[in-house]
Design an enzyme around this catalytic site. Structure first.
Site, PDB file in Angstrom:
ATOM      1  CB  SER A  37      -0.852   0.184   1.146  1.00  0.00           C
ATOM      2  OG  SER A  37      -2.067  -1.434   1.110  1.00  0.00           O
ATOM      3  CE  LYS A  94      -4.566   1.148  -0.607  1.00  0.00           C
ATOM      4  NZ  LYS A  94      -3.848   0.399  -0.470  1.00  0.00           N
ATOM      5  CB  SER A 134      -4.302   1.320   4.005  1.00  0.00           C
ATOM      6  OG  SER A 134      -3.384   1.310   2.934  1.00  0.00           O
ATOM      7  CE  LYS A 140      -1.469   4.242   2.514  1.00  0.00           C
ATOM      8  NZ  LYS A 140      -1.027   3.385   3.487  1.00  0.00           N
TER       9      LYS A 140
END
Length: 258
Positions: free
Chosen positions: A2, A5, A66, A191
């Site tokens: 993720s 992202k 997320s 993140k």
């Protein structure tokens, strides 16, 4: 995983800046985004099929929790399909000078989890790949170009309306934020990511004495906490052993030329 992202966030901010979209733009949830959002092994913010949400709501679900379904919804809103958006991710990374990244999804999930919605030409088990250095480049670009991302990335928790009378408390997966279990002062992003292939990962950033550092931890194991302990060590090393120096002051004094 993720951490890819971050590319979605950068492109979203580009579209907002260009005036192509606004935070109030309504996003309709497709069958694909809905089905991913309803699988609690793959996502954590259930969306209503055919429902309408603002880009702001989808972005907050992505940045704080997320949410994979919300991420797919953003990709479809920008490019019409996830595959077209993946092409945009690749070209954007290349514009940053990144040459070692491979993108096959907006969410960072492995293809085997995408219920057949895989990027053309990729295999059933392909997954986004990016080096630690490239993840740091992406983080640096988004923080430099769109520093307002940190206003949302630093939110420890936020409610999300999942039904007429039901809310879900989205607790940030970045446990280094204020009030969370691996709290460190100065951390305000950025993140996390977790898949079987990537392991537990984290691109972090913190400010101390007016200096910002970016850290990247890959494949820290199967638990969700070690990545933050390792980030803490990296930040200690960076802040304690490095300092900003002005190397151009009096640049020409004392220089000898042949």
């Amino acid at each position: 995983a993720s951490m890819s992202k971050m590319m979605v966030e950068y492109i979203l901010f580009e579209e907002i800046e260009a005036g192509n979209l606004s935070w109030d733009t309504e996003v309709t949830i497709s069958d694909y985004a809905y089905s991913i959002s309803q699988d609690y092994e793959l996502s954590n913010v259930p969306l209503i099929y055919g429902g309408s949400y603002t880009l702001q709501e989808m972005y907050e679900a992505l940045a704080i929790y997320s949410a994979n379904g919300a991420t797919i919804a953003i990709a479809e809103a920008i490019s019409g399909s996830e595959s077209a958006f993946v092409d945009r991710m690749t070209s954007t990374a290349e514009s940053f000078g990144i040459t070692d990244a491979t993108f096959v999804s907006s969410s960072g999930l492995n293809n085997e989890d995408l219920q057949g919605n895989i990027y053309p030409g990729s295999s059933e088990t392909d997954e986004n790949m990016m080096s630690a250095r490239s993840a740091a480049i992406v983080a640096n670009r988004i923080i430099s170009d769109y520093p307002e991302i940190l206003e949302t990335a630093s939110v420890p928790s936020m409610p999300f309306q999942v039904g007429p009378e039901e809310t879900l408390e989205m607790v940030n997966w970045n446990w280094m934020l204020e009030g969370l279990i691996a709290e460190r002062p100065g951390v305000d992003g950025l993140k996390t990511g977790t898949t079987d292939f990537a392991g537990s990962t984290f691109t972090g950033t913190a400010v101390e004495n007016d200096r910002r550092l970016i850290t990247v931890v890959l494949n820290s194991g199967e638990d969700n906490i070690t990545r933050f302990y390792e980030t803490d060590r990296l930040l200690d090393f960076g802040f304690n052993n490095w300092s900003m120096q002005n190397v151009t002051e009096n640049w020409e004094e004392g220089l000898e030329y042949e």
